[in-house]
Write a protein that holds these residues in place. Structure first.
Motif, PDB file in Angstrom:
ATOM      1  N   THR A  32       1.949 -22.367  -0.924  1.00  0.00           N
ATOM      2  CA  THR A  32       1.254 -23.563  -1.397  1.00  0.00           C
ATOM      3  C   THR A  32      -0.117 -23.186  -1.968  1.00  0.00           C
ATOM      4  O   THR A  32      -0.180 -22.521  -2.997  1.00  0.00           O
ATOM      5  N   TRP A  33      -1.195 -23.577  -1.292  1.00  0.00           N
ATOM      6  CA  TRP A  33      -2.537 -23.448  -1.878  1.00  0.00           C
ATOM      7  C   TRP A  33      -2.974 -21.997  -2.068  1.00  0.00           C
ATOM      8  O   TRP A  33      -3.751 -21.699  -2.978  1.00  0.00           O
ATOM      9  N   ALA A  34      -2.498 -21.085  -1.235  1.00  0.00           N
ATOM     10  CA  ALA A  34      -2.898 -19.673  -1.348  1.00  0.00           C
ATOM     11  C   ALA A  34      -1.772 -18.827  -1.930  1.00  0.00           C
ATOM     12  O   ALA A  34      -1.590 -17.675  -1.545  1.00  0.00           O
ATOM     13  N   PHE A  35      -1.035 -19.392  -2.892  1.00  0.00           N
ATOM     14  CA  PHE A  35       0.072 -18.648  -3.505  1.00  0.00           C
ATOM     15  C   PHE A  35      -0.391 -17.325  -4.082  1.00  0.00           C
ATOM     16  O   PHE A  35       0.357 -16.352  -4.125  1.00  0.00           O
ATOM     17  N   TRP A  36      -1.659 -17.278  -4.543  1.00  0.00           N
ATOM     18  CA  TRP A  36      -2.215 -16.054  -5.121  1.00  0.00           C
ATOM     19  C   TRP A  36      -2.249 -14.906  -4.116  1.00  0.00           C
ATOM     20  O   TRP A  36      -2.378 -13.744  -4.495  1.00  0.00           O
ATOM     21  N   GLY A  37      -2.126 -15.236  -2.823  1.00  0.00           N
ATOM     22  CA  GLY A  37      -2.102 -14.193  -1.809  1.00  0.00           C
ATOM     23  C   GLY A  37      -0.730 -13.599  -1.577  1.00  0.00           C
ATOM     24  O   GLY A  37      -0.598 -12.653  -0.800  1.00  0.00           O
ATOM     25  N   GLY A  38       0.289 -14.135  -2.265  1.00  0.00           N
ATOM     26  CA  GLY A  38       1.639 -13.613  -2.051  1.00  0.00           C
ATOM     27  C   GLY A  38       1.762 -12.148  -2.419  1.00  0.00           C
ATOM     28  O   GLY A  38       2.342 -11.348  -1.674  1.00  0.00           O
ATOM     29  N   SER A  39       1.210 -11.770  -3.572  1.00  0.00           N
ATOM     30  CA  SER A  39       1.307 -10.368  -3.981  1.00  0.00           C
ATOM     31  C   SER A  39       0.345  -9.490  -3.181  1.00  0.00           C
ATOM     32  O   SER A  39       0.567  -8.282  -3.056  1.00  0.00           O
ATOM     33  N   ILE A  40      -0.720 -10.075  -2.629  1.00  0.00           N
ATOM     34  CA  ILE A  40      -1.601  -9.303  -1.740  1.00  0.00           C
ATOM     35  C   ILE A  40      -0.838  -8.939  -0.464  1.00  0.00           C
ATOM     36  O   ILE A  40      -0.920  -7.794   0.018  1.00  0.00           O
ATOM     37  N   ARG A  41      -0.080  -9.886   0.044  1.00  0.00           N
ATOM     38  CA  ARG A  41       0.742  -9.605   1.224  1.00  0.00           C
ATOM     39  C   ARG A  41       1.774  -8.517   0.911  1.00  0.00           C
ATOM     40  O   ARG A  41       2.029  -7.615   1.728  1.00  0.00           O
ATOM     41  N   TYR A  42       2.349  -8.605  -0.274  1.00  0.00           N
ATOM     42  CA  TYR A  42       3.311  -7.614  -0.777  1.00  0.00           C
ATOM     43  C   TYR A  42       2.670  -6.221  -0.775  1.00  0.00           C
ATOM     44  O   TYR A  42       3.265  -5.227  -0.340  1.00  0.00           O
ATOM     45  N   TRP A  43       1.413  -6.158  -1.247  1.00  0.00           N
ATOM     46  CA  TRP A  43       0.641  -4.913  -1.305  1.00  0.00           C
ATOM     47  C   TRP A  43       0.358  -4.380   0.100  1.00  0.00           C
ATOM     48  O   TRP A  43       0.500  -3.182   0.365  1.00  0.00           O
ATOM     49  N   LEU A  44      -0.025  -5.272   1.012  1.00  0.00           N
ATOM     50  CA  LEU A  44      -0.327  -4.845   2.376  1.00  0.00           C
ATOM     51  C   LEU A  44       0.904  -4.313   3.093  1.00  0.00           C
ATOM     52  O   LEU A  44       0.832  -3.346   3.855  1.00  0.00           O
ATOM     53  N   VAL A  45       2.049  -4.943   2.842  1.00  0.00           N
ATOM     54  CA  VAL A  45       3.275  -4.555   3.534  1.00  0.00           C
ATOM     55  C   VAL A  45       3.797  -3.212   3.048  1.00  0.00           C
ATOM     56  O   VAL A  45       4.253  -2.375   3.833  1.00  0.00           O
ATOM     57  N   SER A  46       3.727  -2.965   1.726  1.00  0.00           N
ATOM     58  CA  SER A  46       4.403  -1.785   1.168  1.00  0.00           C
ATOM     59  C   SER A  46       3.488  -0.736   0.563  1.00  0.00           C
ATOM     60  O   SER A  46       3.905   0.402   0.371  1.00  0.00           O
ATOM     61  N   GLY A  47       2.253  -1.098   0.239  1.00  0.00           N
ATOM     62  CA  GLY A  47       1.418  -0.201  -0.570  1.00  0.00           C
ATOM     63  C   GLY A  47       1.063   1.113   0.081  1.00  0.00           C
ATOM     64  O   GLY A  47       1.108   2.163  -0.561  1.00  0.00           O
ATOM     65  N   PHE A  48       0.683   1.090   1.342  1.00  0.00           N
ATOM     66  CA  PHE A  48       0.159   2.292   1.993  1.00  0.00           C
ATOM     67  C   PHE A  48       0.967   2.663   3.238  1.00  0.00           C
ATOM     68  O   PHE A  48       0.431   3.204   4.206  1.00  0.00           O
ATOM     69  N   ARG A  49       2.269   2.373   3.189  1.00  0.00           N
ATOM     70  CA  ARG A  49       3.134   2.647   4.340  1.00  0.00           C
ATOM     71  C   ARG A  49       4.350   3.460   3.893  1.00  0.00           C
ATOM     72  O   ARG A  49       5.405   2.893   3.585  1.00  0.00           O
ATOM     73  N   PRO A  50       4.239   4.783   3.845  1.00  0.00           N
ATOM     74  CA  PRO A  50       5.403   5.594   3.473  1.00  0.00           C
ATOM     75  C   PRO A  50       6.611   5.316   4.357  1.00  0.00           C
ATOM     76  O   PRO A  50       7.760   5.386   3.903  1.00  0.00           O
ATOM     77  N   GLY A  51       6.374   4.972   5.637  1.00  0.00           N
ATOM     78  CA  GLY A  51       7.466   4.697   6.545  1.00  0.00           C
ATOM     79  C   GLY A  51       8.248   3.434   6.200  1.00  0.00           C
ATOM     80  O   GLY A  51       9.331   3.214   6.748  1.00  0.00           O
ATOM     81  N   PHE A  52       7.708   2.603   5.300  1.00  0.00           N
ATOM     82  CA  PHE A  52       8.425   1.407   4.862  1.00  0.00           C
ATOM     83  C   PHE A  52       9.685   1.773   4.087  1.00  0.00           C
ATOM     84  O   PHE A  52      10.633   0.991   4.021  1.00  0.00           O
ATOM     85  N   PHE A  53       9.695   2.993   3.519  1.00  0.00           N
ATOM     86  CA  PHE A  53      10.797   3.436   2.675  1.00  0.00           C
ATOM     87  C   PHE A  53      11.651   4.436   3.457  1.00  0.00           C
ATOM     88  O   PHE A  53      11.166   5.490   3.865  1.00  0.00           O
ATOM     89  N   PRO A  54      12.933   4.132   3.659  1.00  0.00           N
ATOM     90  CA  PRO A  54      13.751   4.955   4.560  1.00  0.00           C
ATOM     91  C   PRO A  54      14.082   6.343   4.027  1.00  0.00           C
ATOM     92  O   PRO A  54      14.256   7.279   4.808  1.00  0.00           O
ATOM     93  N   LYS A  55      14.190   6.505   2.704  1.00  0.00           N
ATOM     94  CA  LYS A  55      14.563   7.812   2.161  1.00  0.00           C
ATOM     95  C   LYS A  55      13.374   8.773   2.219  1.00  0.00           C
ATOM     96  O   LYS A  55      12.261   8.431   1.814  1.00  0.00           O
ATOM     97  N   ALA A  56      13.617   9.989   2.672  1.00  0.00           N
ATOM     98  CA  ALA A  56      12.537  10.973   2.809  1.00  0.00           C
ATOM     99  C   ALA A  56      11.919  11.304   1.457  1.00  0.00           C
ATOM    100  O   ALA A  56      10.694  11.454   1.335  1.00  0.00           O
ATOM    101  N   SER A  57      12.746  11.425   0.411  1.00  0.00           N
ATOM    102  CA  SER A  57      12.213  11.760  -0.921  1.00  0.00           C
ATOM    103  C   SER A  57      11.317  10.643  -1.443  1.00  0.00           C
ATOM    104  O   SER A  57      10.285  10.908  -2.076  1.00  0.00           O
TER     105      SER A  57
END
Length: 360
Positions: free
Chosen positions: A167-192
């Motif tokens: 709703t009002w903070a829709f602009w934060g959706g991609s920020i959440r996306y960035w926080l979840v995946s941006g700096f977490r290598p462990g988020f990605f299961p493949k070693a490569s």
């Protein structure tokens, strides 16, 4: 997979959608697009990169030199647009449509995503998950609606974040996306993949730290806020609004794996918005999105021709809508939760949203 078939009480609209999906079974959608449109012209890609980089840099310079604060807001809008254009260039790099050179794609992609402080390989891999599972209720990584029953069981703070970013903070959706995946290598299961992500972080984190530290040293916290933080938020506003609008409409279902098909995800589940010509130029045809989902290898400057070819091959299937202020408003007002009864949406109050056509 859900324990029971979802939706539990599909209506005529859901059955109509599934019939369109069945008609596409076995189709090779990319054959509708002339092969010549898949060939990248690196010079044209670099021109687009230069346009967006210049717009972003000139806007930031304008903020630094502005004699009065009232000049900041229009410059923030332009900086956001320049940074979003850079993201759109990185988007082509991530799909290999910027250049035949993987190395050049990687270099340009890293630079283009620096204003967002987004490690290029992190974004590339999570974005490809979205392409592989577009509008799959269980597997898509972008703007997937939460079923009402799941929302009711969330922790209070999870509900608060979810409801705000729908709703009002829709602009934060991609920020959440960035926080979840941006700096977490462990988020990605493949070693490569995790190795590539770590290398991207090794570039983006020090570069971002130097930028932020330099701003604090040269201009203090005020300089950091006006020259970096607000433009960063403006880029995310473009990012969130564009992505949300492409794959959210009252008559576009999210599908469980039981019903989802690759061709439906590529051709039927995107709404394209007709931008003014100047905005198409500055955002590198990001709004021509159905053709991109059908054929991600088509460079951005060839997408209008690819879209025309799809319209010719599949009359009445490509969804296009003129961009209007209400286009985003009606999504934020109504499209909140997944309705497991009919396969479409309901509001936070529990009211089902009639799947009325929003484009054709």
């Amino acid at each position: 997979m859900p324990a029971v078939s979802v939706p539990t009480s599909p209506g005529a609209d859901f059955h109509h959608f599934m019939e369109k999906s069945r008609l596409l079974e076995g189709e090779n959608l990319t054959t509708a697009i002339p092969r010549a449109l898949f060939t990248p012209r690196t010079s044209r890609g670099l021109l687009g990169f230069g346009v967006s980089l210049s717009l972003y840099a000139v806007s930031i310079a304008g903020i630094v030199l502005a004699p009065h604060w009232y000049l900041y807001p229009p410059l923030w809008v332009l900086a956001g647009l320049g940074g979003w254009g850079l993201h759109c260039i990185a988007h082509d790099c991530g799909h290999g449509s910027f250049s035949r050179s993987r190395r050049l794609n990687t270099y340009v992609g890293h630079i283009a995503l620096l204003p967002l402080l987004y490690p290029y390989q992190s974004w590339r891999h999570v974005h490809n998950m979205h392409h592989a599972h577009t509008n799959n209720l269980e597997l898509d990584t972008d703007w997937r609606p939460v079923p009402a029953q799941v929302y009711a069981r969330m922790q209070w703070w999870e509900r608060a974040v979810y409801s705000a970013t729908r709703t009002w903070a829709f602009w934060g959706g991609s920020i959440r996306y960035w926080l979840v995946s941006g700096f977490r290598p462990g988020f990605f299961p493949k070693a490569s993949t995790a190795r590539e992500v770590r290398r991207s972080i090794a570039f983006t984190a020090p570069a971002g730290l130097l930028l932020v530290a330099g701003l604090f040293v040269l201009a203090g916290w005020q300089g950091f806020v006006v020259c970096f933080l607000v433009p960063w938020l403006a880029i995310h506003l473009w990012f969130s609004a564009t992505t949300l609008m492409h794959h959210s409409a009252s008559d576009l279902p999210f599908l469980t794996s039981e019903h989802w098909t690759r061709n439906a995800g590529r051709l039927l589940l995107t709404t394209d918005f007709v931008y003014p010509r100047f905005l198409n130029f500055l955002t590198h045809n990001i709004a021509v999105h159905t053709a991109h989902h059908v054929a991600p290898a088509v460079p951005f400057y060839n997408l209008p021709q690819a879209q025309a070819a799809l319209r010719h091959a599949y009359p009445g299937v490509v969804r296009e809508e003129r961009l209007r202020p209400l286009s985003l408003w009606r999504i934020l007002r109504d499209l909140h939760l997944y309705d497991a009864r009919n396969g479409f949406y309901q509001t936070f109050s529990g009211a089902p949203v009639p799947p009325e056509g929003s484009g054709s």
